[in-house]
Design an enzyme around this catalytic site. Structure first.
Site, PDB file in Angstrom:
ATOM      1  N   LYS A  53       0.835  -1.205   0.000  1.00 32.83           N
ATOM      2  CA  LYS A  53       0.000   0.000   0.000  1.00 32.83           C
ATOM      3  C   LYS A  53       0.868   1.253   0.000  1.00 32.83           C
ATOM      4  CE  LYS A  53      -3.798  -2.528   1.992  1.00 32.83           C
ATOM      5  NZ  LYS A  53      -4.341  -3.160   3.188  1.00 32.83           N
ATOM      6  N   GLN A  97      -4.822  -2.447   9.533  1.00 35.63           N
ATOM      7  CA  GLN A  97      -4.646  -3.708   8.814  1.00 35.63           C
ATOM      8  C   GLN A  97      -5.293  -4.849   9.601  1.00 35.63           C
ATOM      9  OE1 GLN A  97      -3.479  -4.066   5.756  1.00 35.63           O
ATOM     10  NE2 GLN A  97      -3.441  -6.286   5.661  1.00 35.63           N
ATOM     11  N   ASP A 120     -10.867   2.514   4.126  1.00 33.20           N
ATOM     12  CA  ASP A 120     -11.484   1.240   3.723  1.00 33.20           C
ATOM     13  C   ASP A 120     -12.951   1.403   3.320  1.00 33.20           C
ATOM     14  OD1 ASP A 120      -9.589  -0.853   3.852  1.00 33.20           O
ATOM     15  OD2 ASP A 120      -9.770  -0.988   6.032  1.00 33.20           O
TER      16      ASP A 120
HETATM   17  N1  LIG Z   1      -8.042  -2.943   6.753  1.00 34.66           N
HETATM   18  C1  LIG Z   1      -7.800  -3.792   5.760  1.00 34.66           C
HETATM   19  N2  LIG Z   1      -8.127  -3.429   4.501  1.00 34.66           N
HETATM   20  C2  LIG Z   1      -7.888  -4.272   3.451  1.00 34.66           C
HETATM   21  O1  LIG Z   1      -8.203  -3.930   2.286  1.00 34.66           O
HETATM   22  C3  LIG Z   1      -7.266  -5.534   3.712  1.00 34.66           C
HETATM   23  C4  LIG Z   1      -6.942  -5.855   5.049  1.00 34.66           C
HETATM   24  N3  LIG Z   1      -7.224  -4.973   6.036  1.00 34.66           N
HETATM   25  N4  LIG Z   1      -6.366  -7.039   5.351  1.00 34.66           N
HETATM   26  C5  LIG Z   1      -5.989  -7.981   4.323  1.00 34.66           C
HETATM   27  C6  LIG Z   1      -6.823  -7.854   3.078  1.00 34.66           C
HETATM   28  C7  LIG Z   1      -6.200  -8.443   1.829  1.00 34.66           C
HETATM   29  N5  LIG Z   1      -6.209  -7.381   0.831  1.00 34.66           N
HETATM   30  C8  LIG Z   1      -5.674  -7.503  -0.450  1.00 34.66           C
HETATM   31  C9  LIG Z   1      -5.703  -6.492  -1.381  1.00 34.66           C
HETATM   32  C10 LIG Z   1      -5.112  -6.626  -2.629  1.00 34.66           C
HETATM   33  C11 LIG Z   1      -4.461  -7.795  -2.982  1.00 34.66           C
HETATM   34  C12 LIG Z   1      -3.794  -7.921  -4.303  1.00 34.66           C
HETATM   35  O2  LIG Z   1      -3.518  -6.933  -4.955  1.00 34.66           O
HETATM   36  N6  LIG Z   1      -3.472  -9.158  -4.761  1.00 34.66           N
HETATM   37  C13 LIG Z   1      -2.785  -9.414  -6.019  1.00 34.66           C
HETATM   38  C14 LIG Z   1      -1.777 -10.545  -5.946  1.00 34.66           C
HETATM   39  C15 LIG Z   1      -1.457 -11.079  -4.585  1.00 34.66           C
HETATM   40  C16 LIG Z   1      -0.735 -12.416  -4.572  1.00 34.66           C
HETATM   41  O3  LIG Z   1      -0.384 -12.944  -5.636  1.00 34.66           O
HETATM   42  O4  LIG Z   1      -0.516 -12.895  -3.446  1.00 34.66           O
HETATM   43  C17 LIG Z   1      -3.783  -9.795  -7.098  1.00 34.66           C
HETATM   44  O5  LIG Z   1      -4.937 -10.142  -6.769  1.00 34.66           O
HETATM   45  O6  LIG Z   1      -3.420  -9.755  -8.258  1.00 34.66           O
HETATM   46  C18 LIG Z   1      -4.440  -8.823  -2.080  1.00 34.66           C
HETATM   47  C19 LIG Z   1      -5.047  -8.682  -0.838  1.00 34.66           C
HETATM   48  C20 LIG Z   1      -6.642  -6.239   1.425  1.00 34.66           C
HETATM   49  N7  LIG Z   1      -6.989  -6.441   2.715  1.00 34.66           N
END
Ligand SMILES: Nc1nc(=O)c2c([nH]1)NC[C@@H]1CN(c3ccc(C(=O)N[C@@H](CCC(=O)O)C(=O)O)cc3)C=[N+]21
Length: 294
Positions: A53, A97, A120
């Site tokens: 981020k 987070q 968020d």
């Molecule tokens: N307060 C809070 N807000 C969140 O938004 C939040 C959180 N906590 N805790 C964890 C989760 C998880 N999350 C992700 C966002 C983007 C990808 C992302 O960009 N993933 C890539 C690849 C990741 C990979 O290959 O491991 C994709 O989908 O292409 C992953 C996971 C936001 N979260």
């Protein structure tokens, strides 16, 4: 026919380019948007997401404010850190987070966030605003993943207006909240929310123009559940070990066979994930713009 790809990586890059311009325009007025993050404990996955981020922020010119607490931080320690971010004028939006360590009352922490700094878009006040202000322009932060899904689909030229949308999964971040956006008058979709208690999932999905698969069950959406020509968005994130490489990888809710029936499919990874991150940045810039205008 093979489905066309809803490319989240490319769309997120385009949105980041737009945000870079908006951040530059704010800078000319003496305003710098700042994203705060609060990370508790040293889970490597969470640390990696938070680092991502801040990399995104650097790319578009948003300042970073990082708060970190050890894994044994108390409820009071965490709440004090949230108050610091609420009061820090350099921080125009922030996230805590998730997940927080066991024993912490997560709802209490999240409700303490200043709703106008809720990057968020999941603060109860902001979800409540979406429920109550259904026919008014949005002036509050929106939930990132639902907003990212809608942007991803619409920016590929797919019209959601009037569509029959079936959402699979009732989780708070997607299933519960996406209908609040899709049923606003400017979209006018008809939304069915299905979950583990749904009697006949296939009966619903087979009639859907759009399926939003957010169950977190690998491959639950198979080709026989999809109407030919439907749009299928893969939100679910599970991890599995690749039998060939032995490495852990992301597995979505949508089976590969769906590409033979759908008109559009979002890949996973490379679909909704990058869009969620882009929408977090959008929320921070939106908030900073509202602040600059007031
Ligand atoms: N307060 C809070 N807000 C969140 O938004 C939040 C959180 N906590 N805790 C964890 C989760 C998880 N999350 C992700 C966002 C983007 C990808 C992302 O960009 N993933 C890539 C690849 C990741 C990979 O290959 O491991 C994709 O989908 O292409 C992953 C996971 C936001 N979260």
């Amino acid at each position: 026919m093979t489905a066309q790809i809803l490319d989240g990586t490319a769309t997120a890059a385009a949105i980041k380019a737009e945000l870079t311009q908006r951040v530059a325009a704010l800078a000319a007025r003496g305003v710098t948007p700042g994203l705060g993050t609060l990370l508790v404990g040293d889970d490597p996955g969470s640390r990696w997401y938070v680092a991502g981020k801040h990399r995104d922020c650097a790319e578009v010119g948003i300042a970073s404010i990082q708060e970190e607490l050890p894994g044994d931080a108390t409820q009071e320690d965490i709440e004090a850190a949230v108050r610091r971010l609420n009061e820090n004028p350099a921080c125009t939006g922030f996230i805590v987070q998730l997940p927080l360590p066991r024993g912490i009352d997560t709802h209490r922490v999240l409700e303490l966030i200043d709703p106008d700094k809720d990057a968020d878009g999941l603060h109860p006040t902001n979800l409540g605003r979406l429920v109550l202000r259904v026919n008014e322009p949005v002036t509050s932060p929106l939930p990132c993943t639902p907003r990212g899904i809608i942007e991803l689909v619409e920016r590929h030229g797919v019209d959601l207006r009037g569509a029959d949308v079936v959402v699979v999964g009732r989780g708070v971040t997607v299933g519960r909240s996406i209908g609040l956006l899709l049923t606003r008058r400017e979209v006018n979709a008809t939304v069915t929310l299905t979950h583990t208690g749904t009697a006949d999932l296939a009966e619903h999905t087979r009639n859907a123009d759009v399926i939003v698969a957010a169950a977190g069950v690998p491959g639950i959406i198979t080709a026989d559940l999809v109407k030919p020509g439907a749009v299928v968005v893969d939100v679910g994130v599970s991890r599995a070990t690749d039998p060939e490489t032995g490495k852990s990888r992301v597995v979505g809710d949508v089976d590969a066979g769906v590409r033979e029936v759908a008109s559009w499919v979002s890949p996973n990874p490379g679909g909704v994930g990058p869009m969620t991150r882009a929408m977090l940045l959008s929320n921070v810039v939106d908030t900073a713009e509202r602040l600059a205008a007031s």
